[in-house]
Design a protein around this motif. Structure first.
Motif, PDB file in Angstrom:
ATOM      1  N   ASN A 238       0.840  -1.199   0.000  1.00 34.64           N
ATOM      2  CA  ASN A 238       0.000   0.000   0.000  1.00 34.64           C
ATOM      3  C   ASN A 238       0.878   1.253   0.000  1.00 34.64           C
ATOM      4  N   LEU A 239       0.628   2.146  -0.954  1.00 32.63           N
ATOM      5  CA  LEU A 239       1.353   3.409  -1.035  1.00 32.63           C
ATOM      6  C   LEU A 239       0.360   4.558  -0.903  1.00 32.63           C
ATOM      7  N   SER A 240       0.785   5.603  -0.229  1.00 31.63           N
ATOM      8  CA  SER A 240      -0.030   6.815  -0.132  1.00 31.63           C
ATOM      9  C   SER A 240       0.910   8.014  -0.043  1.00 31.63           C
TER      10      SER A 240
ATOM     11  N   VAL B 127      -4.088  17.316   1.355  1.00 27.14           N
ATOM     12  CA  VAL B 127      -3.750  15.976   0.863  1.00 27.14           C
ATOM     13  C   VAL B 127      -2.990  15.255   1.959  1.00 27.14           C
ATOM     14  N   SER B 128      -3.643  14.297   2.625  1.00 24.35           N
ATOM     15  CA  SER B 128      -3.031  13.544   3.714  1.00 24.35           C
ATOM     16  C   SER B 128      -3.296  12.056   3.506  1.00 24.35           C
ATOM     17  N   ARG B 129      -2.221  11.303   3.333  1.00 25.37           N
ATOM     18  CA  ARG B 129      -2.287   9.854   3.131  1.00 25.37           C
ATOM     19  C   ARG B 129      -3.263   9.470   2.013  1.00 25.37           C
ATOM     20  N   GLN B 130      -3.175  10.180   0.918  1.00 28.25           N
ATOM     21  CA  GLN B 130      -3.984   9.851  -0.241  1.00 28.25           C
ATOM     22  C   GLN B 130      -3.418   8.596  -0.910  1.00 28.25           C
ATOM     23  N   PRO B 131      -4.210   7.517  -1.045  1.00 22.12           N
ATOM     24  CA  PRO B 131      -3.692   6.311  -1.687  1.00 22.12           C
ATOM     25  C   PRO B 131      -3.204   6.571  -3.110  1.00 22.12           C
ATOM     26  N   LEU B 132      -2.070   5.962  -3.431  1.00 17.14           N
ATOM     27  CA  LEU B 132      -1.535   5.976  -4.793  1.00 17.14           C
ATOM     28  C   LEU B 132      -1.882   4.643  -5.435  1.00 17.14           C
ATOM     29  N   LEU B 133      -2.671   4.683  -6.502  1.00 21.63           N
ATOM     30  CA  LEU B 133      -3.176   3.470  -7.131  1.00 21.63           C
ATOM     31  C   LEU B 133      -2.759   3.426  -8.598  1.00 21.63           C
ATOM     32  N   LEU B 134      -2.689   2.231  -9.135  1.00 26.30           N
ATOM     33  CA  LEU B 134      -2.363   2.091 -10.559  1.00 26.30           C
ATOM     34  C   LEU B 134      -3.413   2.764 -11.438  1.00 26.30           C
ATOM     35  N   SER B 135      -4.658   2.760 -10.978  1.00 26.49           N
ATOM     36  CA  SER B 135      -5.726   3.396 -11.758  1.00 26.49           C
ATOM     37  C   SER B 135      -5.621   4.911 -11.754  1.00 26.49           C
TER      38      SER B 135
END
Length: 416
Positions: free
Chosen positions: A339-341, A356-364
């Motif tokens: 999990n990346l954020s 912007v705090s701990r916003q998930p970084l997703l492939l989509s």
């Protein structure tokens, strides 16, 4: 159509020559207008375009005076000539020296050269000037006074250093016995007229100096590159630049060609060694080894510094994919999701203005499609958060003392 050919063809028809001449298109005068935005680390909250159009005309002659007034000027090679004598003590301002400049705000569209994005610019004329030329003014007022006094006697309200209301003066002028250079500002709309107190056989304005005010879009919301647009002003009686019914221009169009340059800054710096991330439990591995407490999660926070004056998006690329994120794998082929954020510094927000705090970084890319600067953020710290959740840590522990690895690439991209 060639004029000389029209004359030869129309010798027998009196109205034909007039029609041919009226059909000739006005050539007009083109003037470049240039402005530029570059983020300034010393003034991060200054989000405005800077005028890059070189001074010409009045302010090129009197730069200190114009600087004190906060104005600049451009000179258009447009001449106005009187079509008839100007009568002394005329009551109709249109029969003499009058000025009605386009002081109201006008809108034009500028278009990005590559992307075709459009933005709106507003412009108003904030001042104008010229050098009027006529016969010897000392003779026109009957003699017996110097040139300065003659210019003052010639016009109601005195010489043109004193502007005609609602125009305001600029404080400096130049003259001889046959010309007078002036520049007036136009804080509000209205006709500025100087009625003659003596007969003037002929009068000419040698050129048109002008200054303008711009309202430009917020450059932080614009793409890097050049935006171009055009606005045309008409000149002549009852046109945009209206000098009355007597003073007629030798060109009927003034075209302003706008170029707005945007040079954004987007730079991310990771400390040395920050590209190798080791995930560890809270308190390190010793708590498990010494006390037998299974780690609840594996994580690591990696700081970075970011400089940004433009909107941008963030994207994720993976060596190994697991669902909508990256995977870590051991030598036996067992995989767990990583999990990346991201947390961004103050000043870099979501489009709705939230932090912007701990916003998930997703492939989509969901959730990181656009971040907007409220001002120029210069070398401020942000954080990338890496984590393997508890349920997957438990699965990893069943694999024995194996090592999990994988590559994840985080991209900051201003090309939305």
């Amino acid at each position: 159509m060639n004029v000389s050919q029209s004359i030869e063809q129309c010798l027998g028809a009196g109205a034909c020559l007039l029609l041919a001449l009226l059909a000739m298109p006005a050539s007009g005068v083109d003037m470049p207008i240039e402005a530029e935005f570059k983020p300034d680390p010393a003034n991060p909250h200054l989000n405005k375009f800077e005028n890059k159009t070189p001074n010409s005309g009045y302010c090129a002659s009197y730069p200190t005076q114009c600087q004190s007034l906060g104005i600049f000027s451009l000179r258009a090679p447009i001449r106005f000539d009187s079509s008839q004598p100007i009568a002394a003590l005329h009551t109709d301002p249109r029969q003499g020296a009058m000025f009605d400049a386009p002081t109201e705000w006008r809108e034009l569209t500028v278009v990005h050269r590559q992307t075709q994005e459009q933005e709106t610019v507003k412009i108003r004329m904030a001042g104008f000037g010229s050098s009027y030329v006529t016969e010897n003014v000392i003779d026109l007022v009957g003699g017996g006074v110097p040139a300065a006094g003659a210019h003052g006697l010639l016009w109601t309200g005195g010489g043109w250093l004193r502007s005609a209301p609602p125009c305001t003066g600029s404080g400096l002028a130049a003259y001889t016995d046959t010309y007078y250079t002036f520049f007036w500002r136009t804080p509000v709309e209205g006709v500025c007229a100087k009625p003659a107190r003596f007969d003037i056989p002929w009068l000419r304005y040698n050129y048109l100096d002008f200054t303008y005010e711009l309202i430009t879009p917020n450059p932080l919301g614009m793409s890097s590159g050049e935006y171009e647009g055009t606005y045309q002003y008409t000149l002549g009686p009852h046109q945009d630049f209206d000098m009355g019914d007597v003073m007629l221009p030798n060109d009927s169009l003034l075209t302003l060609n706008f170029t707005l340059r945007v040079e954004h800054d987007l730079k991310v710096e990771v400390p040395p060694g920050g590209n190798r991330i080791e995930l560890v439990p809270q308190g390190g591995w010793q708590a498990w080894l010494n006390q037998g407490r299974k780690p609840a999660r594996l994580f690591r926070d990696q700081t970075f510094t970011i400089s940004a004056s433009s909107r941008f998006k963030m994207q994720l690329e993976c060596e190994r994919v697991m669902g909508d994120t990256c995977a870590l794998r051991n030598a036996a082929g067992h995989q767990v999701p990583l999990n990346l954020s991201v947390s961004l510094p103050n000043g870099l927000n979501r489009p709705d203005g939230s932090a912007v705090s701990r916003q998930p970084l997703l492939l989509s890319g969901a959730g990181t499609e656009q971040f907007d600067p409220r001002y120029y953020v210069n070398r401020r710290p942000g954080t990338l958060h890496f984590e393997v959740a508890r349920e997957h840590v438990e699965a990893m522990l069943t694999q024995g003392g194996s090592t999990y690895s994988g590559q994840a690439t985080v991209i900051w991209d201003s090309d939305l």
